[in-house]
Design a protein around this motif. Structure first.
Motif, PDB file in Angstrom:
ATOM      1  N   ARG A  85     117.525 -74.966 -50.175  1.00 43.63           N
ATOM      2  CA  ARG A  85     117.321 -73.405 -49.911  1.00 43.63           C
ATOM      3  C   ARG A  85     117.254 -72.491 -51.340  1.00 43.63           C
ATOM      4  NH1 ARG A  85     115.256 -71.168 -46.100  1.00 43.63           N
ATOM      5  NH2 ARG A  85     116.410 -72.368 -44.471  1.00 43.63           N
ATOM      6  N   SER A  86     118.187 -72.928 -52.266  1.00 44.49           N
ATOM      7  CA  SER A  86     118.042 -72.031 -53.449  1.00 44.49           C
ATOM      8  C   SER A  86     116.975 -72.546 -54.423  1.00 44.49           C
ATOM      9  CB  SER A  86     119.618 -72.360 -54.390  1.00 44.49           C
ATOM     10  OG  SER A  86     120.641 -72.143 -53.675  1.00 44.49           O
ATOM     11  N   VAL A  87     116.501 -73.832 -54.224  1.00 44.36           N
ATOM     12  CA  VAL A  87     115.325 -74.225 -55.230  1.00 44.36           C
ATOM     13  C   VAL A  87     114.105 -73.192 -54.638  1.00 44.36           C
ATOM     14  CG1 VAL A  87     113.583 -75.926 -55.535  1.00 44.36           C
ATOM     15  CG2 VAL A  87     115.820 -76.583 -55.671  1.00 44.36           C
ATOM     16  N   PHE A  88     113.990 -73.419 -53.264  1.00 46.84           N
ATOM     17  CA  PHE A  88     112.750 -72.321 -52.860  1.00 46.84           C
ATOM     18  C   PHE A  88     113.059 -70.912 -53.256  1.00 46.84           C
ATOM     19  CE2 PHE A  88     111.716 -76.118 -50.526  1.00 46.84           C
ATOM     20  CZ  PHE A  88     110.441 -75.915 -50.150  1.00 46.84           C
ATOM     21  N   ALA A  89     114.390 -70.161 -53.112  1.00 46.08           N
ATOM     22  CA  ALA A  89     114.439 -69.060 -53.201  1.00 46.08           C
ATOM     23  C   ALA A  89     114.260 -68.682 -54.915  1.00 46.08           C
ATOM     24  CB  ALA A  89     116.147 -68.723 -53.116  1.00 46.08           C
ATOM     25  N   VAL A  90     114.372 -69.521 -55.692  1.00 41.75           N
ATOM     26  CA  VAL A  90     114.046 -69.204 -57.273  1.00 41.75           C
ATOM     27  C   VAL A  90     112.639 -69.533 -57.542  1.00 41.75           C
ATOM     28  CG1 VAL A  90     114.588 -70.126 -59.369  1.00 41.75           C
ATOM     29  CG2 VAL A  90     116.562 -69.740 -57.751  1.00 41.75           C
ATOM     30  N   LEU A  91     112.012 -70.832 -57.125  1.00 41.58           N
ATOM     31  CA  LEU A  91     110.855 -71.134 -57.711  1.00 41.58           C
ATOM     32  C   LEU A  91     109.824 -70.383 -56.815  1.00 41.58           C
ATOM     33  CD1 LEU A  91     111.314 -74.861 -58.434  1.00 41.58           C
ATOM     34  CD2 LEU A  91     111.045 -72.918 -59.935  1.00 41.58           C
ATOM     35  N   GLU A  92     110.138 -69.773 -55.665  1.00 45.25           N
ATOM     36  CA  GLU A  92     109.113 -69.210 -54.853  1.00 45.25           C
ATOM     37  C   GLU A  92     109.200 -67.706 -54.684  1.00 45.25           C
ATOM     38  OE1 GLU A  92     107.862 -71.264 -51.198  1.00 45.25           O
ATOM     39  OE2 GLU A  92     106.970 -72.851 -52.552  1.00 45.25           O
ATOM     40  N   SER A  93     110.101 -67.120 -55.728  1.00 44.18           N
ATOM     41  CA  SER A  93     110.492 -65.942 -55.674  1.00 44.18           C
ATOM     42  C   SER A  93     109.504 -64.862 -56.207  1.00 44.18           C
ATOM     43  CB  SER A  93     111.858 -65.730 -56.364  1.00 44.18           C
ATOM     44  OG  SER A  93     111.514 -65.966 -57.924  1.00 44.18           O
ATOM     45  N   GLY A  94     108.411 -65.317 -56.661  1.00 44.79           N
ATOM     46  CA  GLY A  94     107.400 -64.734 -57.184  1.00 44.79           C
ATOM     47  C   GLY A  94     107.308 -64.393 -58.756  1.00 44.79           C
ATOM     48  N   GLN A  95     108.268 -64.872 -59.105  1.00 47.68           N
ATOM     49  CA  GLN A  95     108.754 -65.105 -60.728  1.00 47.68           C
ATOM     50  C   GLN A  95     107.623 -66.180 -61.154  1.00 47.68           C
ATOM     51  OE1 GLN A  95     112.619 -65.886 -62.017  1.00 47.68           O
ATOM     52  NE2 GLN A  95     112.031 -66.045 -64.117  1.00 47.68           N
ATOM     53  N   TYR A  96     107.283 -67.238 -60.439  1.00 49.90           N
ATOM     54  CA  TYR A  96     106.721 -68.263 -60.879  1.00 49.90           C
ATOM     55  C   TYR A  96     105.308 -68.381 -59.867  1.00 49.90           C
ATOM     56  CZ  TYR A  96     110.893 -69.588 -63.026  1.00 49.90           C
ATOM     57  OH  TYR A  96     112.161 -69.536 -63.840  1.00 49.90           O
TER      58      TYR A  96
END
Length: 461
Positions: free
Chosen positions: A296-307
């Motif tokens: 859940r946290s991996v998706f929140a960070v890597l698919e946040s729009g920052q990448y």
């Protein structure tokens, strides 16, 4: 499940823990505290219990929400949850507090500290509760139950369960001419896909590898190879390392060849697990191995729009062929026997509530840890999640088969962190100092065996 009764040892002081007398041989004493029953209903005021937990980020939010839900659902028990640091820190704090300090009534204990906590003789053996209340465990995944069974008995309530999975950038796969719907399944596949990714210049490396023992242990489990002897420490107390084997040598040799050929990025020791995953975001690598627990946290960070160039895919951990299976990792719930009997019962009720299907479904959806009960996996909410985000089903599929072997059940050994440190030391010796893989592995096994023997001597083995 292949289990035999543990050999009982004389009571002795556990100098390594500096706490209470311990019991050796395949896990622990057969004379642990019996399970109190019927006291909470008779209590005239709410029973207050302290719960030590070690979750962070999305997992912490979900767990604390469940605690609030439990408190609101009834009036007999009040749970106060406090964060005690990382899994390492939480267990160490508990064992230190046993010398003379404030201890909880129930706590999360990470998988690798199972034997140490059993050896402290400070907890209620959950098997006593199962027997006393005729608690039904038939709905639990067999492999999850098997991890926390030592000497044939369940010592704690399973709660969080995860395994090692492959995270990958589906967009990088597409650019390299690979099918994102078909991630690599074997180590040979992983090498071939890494070569295509590097040759296509879509990432500098195929995969980011951390210097951590868990993914090595997972590879051994998939190959059917135990980490320690005596049925991975389950038939009797482990006395030596068992990973200096053909499977161990193949894993070490593969790792060295991947790094030497520029196909794998060595991110070094990575306690948080973030560096390997962030390498996907930065374009240093297109793949990484990591725990499904943080999904859940991996998706929140890597698919946040920052990448913007990252779209995360999840697959089973690529591995060598073997007759083992995916390894359970996570934490269980131990009930502390220093608490009053009524608090012990309250802790049991809370633990069993957390494992009810509805709560297990919510826990899975909010974290990434798998639902450990089949009925929870079959619930409409989990099925809806899996339909919309099939990545969340990968770890469950890996851990749900009924077949349990000593390798897939995982190792139980007192100085587990020392064993892990020896494996990491072997990897570093091989990659940083040029030690031959077979020699590095042999030295690691020797170091691990020394740590096991030293621990066993201190508890009277």
């Amino acid at each position: 499940m292949m289990r035999t009764s543990a050999k009982l040892l004389p009571l002795c002081l556990v100098a390594v823990l500096a706490v209470l007398p311990a019991c050796g041989g395949g896990g622990g004493s057969k004379t642990a505290s019996a399970c109190p029953v019927g006291l909470v209903d008779a209590a005239t005021s709410p029973v207050e219990i302290k719960f030590w937990q070690a979750e962070t980020m999305a997992n912490a939010d979900t767990l604390l929400g469940l605690v609030d839900q439990f408190n609101a659902s009834q009036s007999k028990i009040r749970v106060s949850a406090t964060f005690q640091g990382s899994y390492d820190e939480s267990s160490s704090k508990y064992l230190a507090a046993l010398r003379g300090g404030d201890v909880p009534d129930i706590l999360q204990v990470v998988d690798w500290d199972t034997q140490r906590v059993i050896d402290s003789r400070s907890t209620v053996k959950v098997q006593d509760c199962i027997d006393a209340t005729r608690y039904d465990t038939s709905d639990y995944l067999p492999r999850v139950l098997a991890y926390w069974q030592v000497g044939g008995d369940l010592w704690s309530y399973p709660f969080t369960a995860a395994t090692n999975v492959l995270y990958y950038n589906a967009r990088a796969f597409e650019k390299a001419g690979l099918d994102p719907a078909k991630p690599p399944k074997t180590l040979d596949d992983l090498r071939a896909d890494s070569r295509k990714i590097v040759d296509a210049s879509v990432a500098r490396h195929g995969i980011a590898l951390e210097m951590h023992s868990w993914w090595v242990e997972n590879q051994l489990a998939r190959a059917g190879q135990a980490v320690v002897n005596n049925g991975n420490g389950r038939d009797a107390r482990a006395t030596e390392a068992a990973f200096d084997s053909d499977a161990g040598r193949a894993i070490f040799s593969w790792t060295k060849s991947m790094v030497d050929d520029g196909l794998a990025l060595n991110v070094g020791r990575n306690p948080s697990g973030a560096d390997a995953l962030l390498a996907i975001g930065s374009g240093e690598a297109a793949m990484a191995l990591g725990s499904s627990a943080g999904m859940r946290s991996v998706f929140a960070v890597l698919e946040s729009g920052q990448y913007p160039d990252v779209r995360i895919g999840v697959g089973s951990m690529p591995a060598m062929p073997g007759d083992g299976g995916s390894l359970v990792g996570g934490a269980s719930l131990f009930i502390v026997n220093r608490s009053s009997p009524v608090k012990q019962e309250a802790a049991r009720i809370f633990a069993e509530w957390l494992n009810e299907p509805e709560q297990q479904a919510a826990w899975h959806i909010g974290s990434g840890y798998i639902p450990i009960r089949r009925s929870a996996a079959a619930s409409p909410s989990v099925q809806a999640l899996w339909s919309a985000s099939p990545q969340f089903k990968v770890a469950y599929d890996d851990l749900s088969p009924d077949v349990v072997t000593p390798a897939s059940a995982g190792a139980v050994v007192g100085p587990f962190l020392d064993v892990r440190s020896a494996i990491v030391g072997g990897l570093e010796s091989m990659l940083l100092q040029g030690t031959d893989p077979a020699i590095a592995l042999r030295n690691a096994a020797s170091t691990a065996t020394g740590a096991i023997k030293s621990y066993n001597q201190r508890i009277g083995e």
